[in-house]
Design an enzyme around this catalytic site. Sequence first.
Site, mmCIF file in Angstrom:
data_model
loop_
_atom_site.group_PDB
_atom_site.id
_atom_site.type_symbol
_atom_site.label_atom_id
_atom_site.label_comp_id
_atom_site.label_asym_id
_atom_site.label_seq_id
_atom_site.Cartn_x
_atom_site.Cartn_y
_atom_site.Cartn_z
ATOM 1 N N VAL A 12 47.764 33.558 40.966
ATOM 2 C CA VAL A 12 48.955 32.844 41.425
ATOM 3 C C VAL A 12 48.575 31.705 42.367
ATOM 4 O O VAL A 12 49.053 30.573 42.231
ATOM 5 C CB VAL A 12 49.940 33.805 42.121
ATOM 6 C CG1 VAL A 12 51.134 33.043 42.702
ATOM 7 C CG2 VAL A 12 50.429 34.870 41.141
ATOM 8 N N ARG A 34 35.523 31.945 51.016
ATOM 9 C CA ARG A 34 34.333 31.128 50.731
ATOM 10 C C ARG A 34 34.713 29.945 49.844
ATOM 11 O O ARG A 34 35.845 29.830 49.406
ATOM 12 C CB ARG A 34 33.242 31.971 50.090
ATOM 13 C CG ARG A 34 33.725 32.886 48.989
ATOM 14 C CD ARG A 34 32.660 33.877 48.560
ATOM 15 N NE ARG A 34 33.214 34.887 47.679
ATOM 16 C CZ ARG A 34 33.683 36.042 48.085
ATOM 17 N NH1 ARG A 34 33.667 36.343 49.378
ATOM 18 N NH2 ARG A 34 34.180 36.923 47.232
ATOM 19 N N ALA A 71 47.554 36.116 49.202
ATOM 20 C CA ALA A 71 46.372 36.981 49.246
ATOM 21 C C ALA A 71 46.771 38.430 49.507
ATOM 22 O O ALA A 71 47.725 38.703 50.237
ATOM 23 C CB ALA A 71 45.411 36.505 50.324
ATOM 24 N N ALA A 72 46.020 39.355 48.932
ATOM 25 C CA ALA A 72 46.296 40.778 49.122
ATOM 26 C C ALA A 72 45.156 41.601 48.546
ATOM 27 O O ALA A 72 44.366 41.107 47.728
ATOM 28 C CB ALA A 72 47.600 41.173 48.432
ATOM 29 N N SER A 116 55.828 42.634 45.994
ATOM 30 C CA SER A 116 55.705 43.237 44.672
ATOM 31 C C SER A 116 56.937 44.063 44.346
ATOM 32 O O SER A 116 57.559 44.668 45.235
ATOM 33 C CB SER A 116 54.471 44.155 44.617
ATOM 34 O OG SER A 116 54.461 44.944 43.444
ATOM 35 N N TYR A 142 49.628 51.008 47.124
ATOM 36 C CA TYR A 142 49.835 49.563 47.106
ATOM 37 C C TYR A 142 51.291 49.223 47.415
ATOM 38 O O TYR A 142 51.584 48.368 48.259
ATOM 39 C CB TYR A 142 49.441 49.008 45.738
ATOM 40 C CG TYR A 142 49.768 47.546 45.533
ATOM 41 C CD1 TYR A 142 49.029 46.560 46.175
ATOM 42 C CD2 TYR A 142 50.804 47.154 44.691
ATOM 43 C CE1 TYR A 142 49.318 45.214 45.988
ATOM 44 C CE2 TYR A 142 51.098 45.814 44.486
ATOM 45 C CZ TYR A 142 50.349 44.856 45.141
ATOM 46 O OH TYR A 142 50.649 43.528 44.951
ATOM 47 N N LYS A 146 52.865 47.169 50.736
ATOM 48 C CA LYS A 146 53.717 45.984 50.637
ATOM 49 C C LYS A 146 55.057 46.208 51.344
ATOM 50 O O LYS A 146 55.582 45.311 52.002
ATOM 51 C CB LYS A 146 53.940 45.620 49.164
ATOM 52 C CG LYS A 146 52.735 44.993 48.480
ATOM 53 C CD LYS A 146 52.455 43.594 49.017
ATOM 54 C CE LYS A 146 51.453 42.847 48.170
ATOM 55 N NZ LYS A 146 51.232 41.457 48.631
#
Length: 320
Positions: A12, A34, A71-72, A116, A142, A146
Amino acid sequence: MRVLVTGPSGFVGSRLLQVLASDNSLEVIAAARRESFDRPVAVRLQTGCELSSSMDWAPHLVGVGVVVHTAARVHVMNDTAADPLDAFRAVNVDGTLRLAEQAASAGVHRFVFISSVKVNGEGTTKNSAYSPDLAPAPLDPYGVSKMEAEAGLKEIAQRTGMEVVIIRPVLVYGPGVKANFLKMMQWLDKGVPLPFGSIQNSRSLVALENLVDLIVLCTKHPNAANQTFMVSDGEDLSTSALLRKMATALNKPARLIPLPAWFLHVGARVVGKTDLSQRLCGSLRVDISKTRSLLGWNPPVSLETALKETAVHFQESRKR
């Protein structure tokens, strides 16, 4: 306006960077761990960005007006972490709230959080749908992480005045998709007979382009402030129908064997694939009426168009 995007190398995040970078009124910053990923030339890179409870985000947030947090630690099948919930919390809760607290302190106006549908649960009936106003009912680590991140963000918003927007996507597909959706295309491309010809479930999906379009809208629409939104293509379909549509997009025959759903559930349980069986045979629908009415948003890309774009990318990538 200066926009900071986390997770810029992800499925995404990478597409979101491209869309944001095409807007000359924006200065886009990619916050990454990075340098090793492709990005638009106009995007400024900030490296060393970790989602942890000790990360110092202050140098990266100077002058930023909006943070889009994609990010996750993502959901994976057969997680090998000793304590999966602790592992998810360390990144998805502690890391997220650390970023949000420092964003609020830096004067960030809005924080857009990609959550989510798993906050709602793992499945609906064929005739019901999850909405953002239903009580959360996550069933795996997960989803729990969230949900806890959402709760923490709402508290920060109330305490600091920073606007928070929460988006709960369903399964996201599009060019470059991985995991089960990619396997499905590989099966169809090879002409493998699949035992899903009688599956009459109903599932919501969202094309990558549609999700990114909504995210961009949520960075600036005044009505998005402190709201939670579901997102999908606005067209629910069965696994059987999805396989047939994808086969058409691939210009391949759909070799679907009409086995009953109960037979597939039993077989999946025997081989330890109950989760996969639920995804393929169970229903999971979301109601996007709030997203449509409050934001005036409609999915700009049709399901057929998005499937064709996904199929073309898949076939072209196999030639390289």
